[in-house]
Write an enzyme that holds these catalytic residues in place. Structure first.
Site, PDB file in Angstrom:
ATOM      1  N   GLY A  53       0.661  -1.288  -0.059  1.00 58.87           N
ATOM      2  CA  GLY A  53       0.092  -0.015   0.076  1.00 58.87           C
ATOM      3  C   GLY A  53       0.843   1.363   0.291  1.00 58.87           C
ATOM      4  N   SER A  54       0.229   2.724  -0.371  1.00 61.03           N
ATOM      5  CA  SER A  54       1.094   3.514  -0.278  1.00 61.03           C
ATOM      6  C   SER A  54       0.523   4.324   1.118  1.00 61.03           C
ATOM      7  CB  SER A  54       0.438   4.617  -1.416  1.00 61.03           C
ATOM      8  OG  SER A  54       1.079   4.082  -3.166  1.00 61.03           O
ATOM      9  N   GLY A  55       1.628   5.091   0.906  1.00 57.84           N
ATOM     10  CA  GLY A  55       1.669   6.346   2.218  1.00 57.84           C
ATOM     11  C   GLY A  55       2.648   6.432   2.799  1.00 57.84           C
ATOM     12  N   HIS A  56       3.811   4.900   3.074  1.00 63.17           N
ATOM     13  CA  HIS A  56       4.780   4.496   3.470  1.00 63.17           C
ATOM     14  C   HIS A  56       6.105   5.190   2.929  1.00 63.17           C
ATOM     15  CE1 HIS A  56       2.505   2.029   5.489  1.00 63.17           C
ATOM     16  NE2 HIS A  56       2.992   0.794   3.941  1.00 63.17           N
ATOM     17  N   LYS A 104       6.155  -7.460   2.324  1.00 64.39           N
ATOM     18  CA  LYS A 104       6.160  -7.263   4.330  1.00 64.39           C
ATOM     19  C   LYS A 104       4.911  -8.138   4.544  1.00 64.39           C
ATOM     20  CE  LYS A 104       5.583  -2.638   3.852  1.00 64.39           C
ATOM     21  NZ  LYS A 104       5.056  -3.291   2.410  1.00 64.39           N
ATOM     22  N   ASP A 109      -1.439  -8.762   1.421  1.00 64.91           N
ATOM     23  CA  ASP A 109       0.322  -8.665   0.722  1.00 64.91           C
ATOM     24  C   ASP A 109       0.383  -9.744   0.217  1.00 64.91           C
ATOM     25  OD1 ASP A 109      -0.341  -6.046   0.560  1.00 64.91           O
ATOM     26  OD2 ASP A 109       2.532  -5.501   1.879  1.00 64.91           O
ATOM     27  N   HIS A 218       0.806   0.848  10.041  1.00 58.10           N
ATOM     28  CA  HIS A 218      -1.236   1.155   9.553  1.00 58.10           C
ATOM     29  C   HIS A 218      -1.668   1.785  10.396  1.00 58.10           C
ATOM     30  CE1 HIS A 218       0.065  -2.115   6.804  1.00 58.10           C
ATOM     31  NE2 HIS A 218       0.313  -0.611   6.050  1.00 58.10           N
TER      32      HIS A 218
END
Length: 328
Positions: A53-56, A104, A109, A218
């Site tokens: 996921g994006s945001g990292h 991860k 995932d 998250h």
């Protein structure tokens, strides 16, 4: 919520467009996908693909380039990329020597990357996987069976990327991955929650004088809330947790990564690193690798994580191996 954005549903696309425009000498976007790939792919070398996921940011696309990842697959914010997207990443990374997926340990995932592996094998692309589970805070948490994969994943990218660049075979890179991952451990502390743009409010709320140990990237629950403490006390808590996991002995060789979670000033990360330095020196450890910065973030979360790696001599050399990426 104050964010420099347009429509929340357009964040991923617009971020990737901005990224590839800013660094068009290094990376490009695979047309019609959310896959970022290095421009200088070399034939006959193992491809490394990671993502999530994006945001990292800068993970994972910031580590695409010579000496690290071949491609990164970017899902929506805090959402696993689909198997079809991961499959596109595998195809983009494959130059004939096979592909290693660095995953991860989150249920979505793992499932989607494994499905993409099966799709690739049907196209005669040889694929291996490694699952990173470096977070020692909790055993099971939201989205996860077993331990979560967090900032230690970046060190996996770095070391395995060096091996791939040096021409190791897929089997050799996979064997090294299996040996490497159990020797990387991470634990974090949060001062605030992260605000997912589509939600518009923090995923959890801490009081002004409150912190939480072991929060996930998250916003998953940690293991204890406390009143705010000086950096020295935070460092002591995290180092003691890592000591219990590693069961280290005086004279052993380690590396240290202090990772900001998104909104922590570099000044504070460096103060914390100095406190860690004093503790590991008292323990008699030999520290042969050190890095500080925002590498695996959680949007606008205030906090940091401490990763330690028990080093073998050849891993130290791979951590120092030259790379050409946006963010290392």
């Amino acid at each position: 919520m104050k964010k420099i954005i347009n429509q929340p549903e357009e964040i991923l696309n617009q971020m990737l467009e901005g990224l590839t425009y800013a660094y068009d000498g290094l990376i490009e976007r695979v047309e019609g996908t959310d896959v970022i790939v290095r421009k200088d792919r070399q034939e006959g070398k193992v491809g490394l693909v990671s993502g999530g996921g994006s945001g990292h940011e800068p993970s994972h696309a910031g580590f695409v380039g010579k000496g690290m990842l071949s491609a990164a697959v970017c899902g929506e914010v805090f959402t696993s990329p689909t198997p079809d997207q991961v499959f596109e990443g595998i195809k983009a990374a494959d130059t004939g020597a096979g592909v290693l997926l660095i995953i991860k340990n989150y249920s979505g995932d793992v499932m989607n990357f494994e499905m993409a592996k099966e799709m690739a094998e049907m196209e005669d692309i040889t694929v291996e996987t490694i699952i990173v589970d470096d977070d020692i805070a909790v055993e099971d948490s939201t989205y996860t069976a077993g331990r979560r994969g967090v900032a230690g994943t970046v060190l996996v990218h770095k070391i395995l990327g060096a091996y791939a660049d040096q021409g190791k075979t897929l089997q050799e890179v996979k064997e090294m991955a299996d040996k490497l991952v159990p020797n990387i451990k991470t634990i974090g502390v949060a001062l605030t929650g992260a605000t997912v743009p589509a939600v518009g409010k923090p995923g959890f709320v801490l009081e002004d004088d409150e912190i939480e140990f072991g929060v996930g990237i998250h916003g998953e629950p940690g293991y204890r809330k406390e009143k705010l403490q000086p950096s020295k006390e935070l460092a002591l808590e995290l180092v003691e947790k890592l000591k219990a996991e590693f069961k280290w002995a005086k004279g052993e060789s380690y590396g240290i990564l202090v990772n900001g979670l998104g909104s922590t000033p570099l000044m504070e990360e460096l103060v914390f690193m100095n406190d860690v330095k004093e503790l590991v020196e008292k323990e008699g450890l030999v520290i042969e690798f050190k890095k500080v910065g925002d590498l695996m973030t959680s949007l606008d979360m205030v906090g940091l994580s401490l990763t330690m790696i028990k080093l073998e001599e050849e891993w130290k050399a791979q951590l120092e191996y030259p790379v050409t990426t946006v963010a290392w």
